[in-house]
Design a protein around this motif. Structure first.
Motif, PDB file in Angstrom:
ATOM      1  N   ALA A 110       0.823  -1.209   0.000  1.00  0.00           N
ATOM      2  CA  ALA A 110       0.000   0.000   0.000  1.00  0.00           C
ATOM      3  C   ALA A 110       0.859   1.261   0.000  1.00  0.00           C
ATOM      4  O   ALA A 110       0.521   2.239  -0.674  1.00  0.00           O
ATOM      5  CB  ALA A 110      -0.947  -0.010   1.204  1.00  0.00           C
TER       6      ALA A 110
ATOM      7  N   SER B  31       0.735   4.296  -2.798  1.00  0.00           N
ATOM      8  CA  SER B  31       0.014   5.436  -2.231  1.00  0.00           C
ATOM      9  C   SER B  31       0.437   6.798  -2.746  1.00  0.00           C
ATOM     10  O   SER B  31      -0.284   7.782  -2.527  1.00  0.00           O
ATOM     11  CB  SER B  31       0.163   5.438  -0.712  1.00  0.00           C
TER      12      SER B  31
ATOM     13  N   TYR C 192      -3.236   5.294   0.860  1.00  0.00           N
ATOM     14  CA  TYR C 192      -2.630   4.192   1.623  1.00  0.00           C
ATOM     15  C   TYR C 192      -3.713   3.464   2.430  1.00  0.00           C
ATOM     16  O   TYR C 192      -3.828   2.244   2.382  1.00  0.00           O
ATOM     17  CB  TYR C 192      -1.537   4.696   2.567  1.00  0.00           C
TER      18      TYR C 192
ATOM     19  N   THR D  20      -6.125   1.488   0.187  1.00  0.00           N
ATOM     20  CA  THR D  20      -5.476   0.324  -0.419  1.00  0.00           C
ATOM     21  C   THR D  20      -5.216  -0.763   0.619  1.00  0.00           C
ATOM     22  O   THR D  20      -5.561  -1.934   0.429  1.00  0.00           O
ATOM     23  CB  THR D  20      -4.161   0.739  -1.100  1.00  0.00           C
ATOM     24  N   PHE D  21      -4.601  -0.374   1.738  1.00  0.00           N
ATOM     25  CA  PHE D  21      -4.293  -1.340   2.802  1.00  0.00           C
ATOM     26  C   PHE D  21      -5.570  -1.959   3.359  1.00  0.00           C
ATOM     27  O   PHE D  21      -5.693  -3.183   3.458  1.00  0.00           O
ATOM     28  CB  PHE D  21      -3.493  -0.667   3.924  1.00  0.00           C
TER      29      PHE D  21
END
Length: 106
Positions: free
Chosen positions: A25, A29, A36, A39-40
């Motif tokens: 991530a 990012s 971030y 995504t994470f």
């Protein structure tokens, strides 16, 4: 192997997966915390969906060490960004390296 061994939560393996997901991530990012987090957290949600229900809460508690945010928190952040002139990435419109708000990536 009995059922209790199959159902045991492997905390060490989960932490390794969280670290790998966080590292991925970060790379994706572009220095945007919101990107971030999205995504994470999306990756963690996908992985946790395979867990037995009794392990999901503990797994998400561990993932919070890497700033996991629930889908509801992510949606609220996106709404706040939209209401306050920020793009999906949490960056001022027209200043985003992805072109958000510039007519390039809208």
């Amino acid at each position: 192997m009995n059922t209790s061994e199959i159902m045991r939560f492997n905390e060490a393996a989960w932490r390794v997966l969280c670290i790998a997901s966080a590292n991925m991530a970060v790379k994706l990012s572009a220095c945007s915390h919101d990107l971030y987090s999205t995504t994470f957290s999306s990756e963690i949600d996908a992985q946790v969906s395979y867990f037995p229900k009794e392990h999901r809460g503990f797994a998400l508690q561990i993932a919070r060490e890497w700033e996991y945010a629930s889908a509801q928190v992510r949606a609220a952040t996106q709404q706040w960004n939209a209401d306050n002139g920020l793009c999906f990435h949490g960056i001022e419109l027209g200043c985003c390296p992805a072109g958000c708000g510039s007519g390039l990536g809208d």
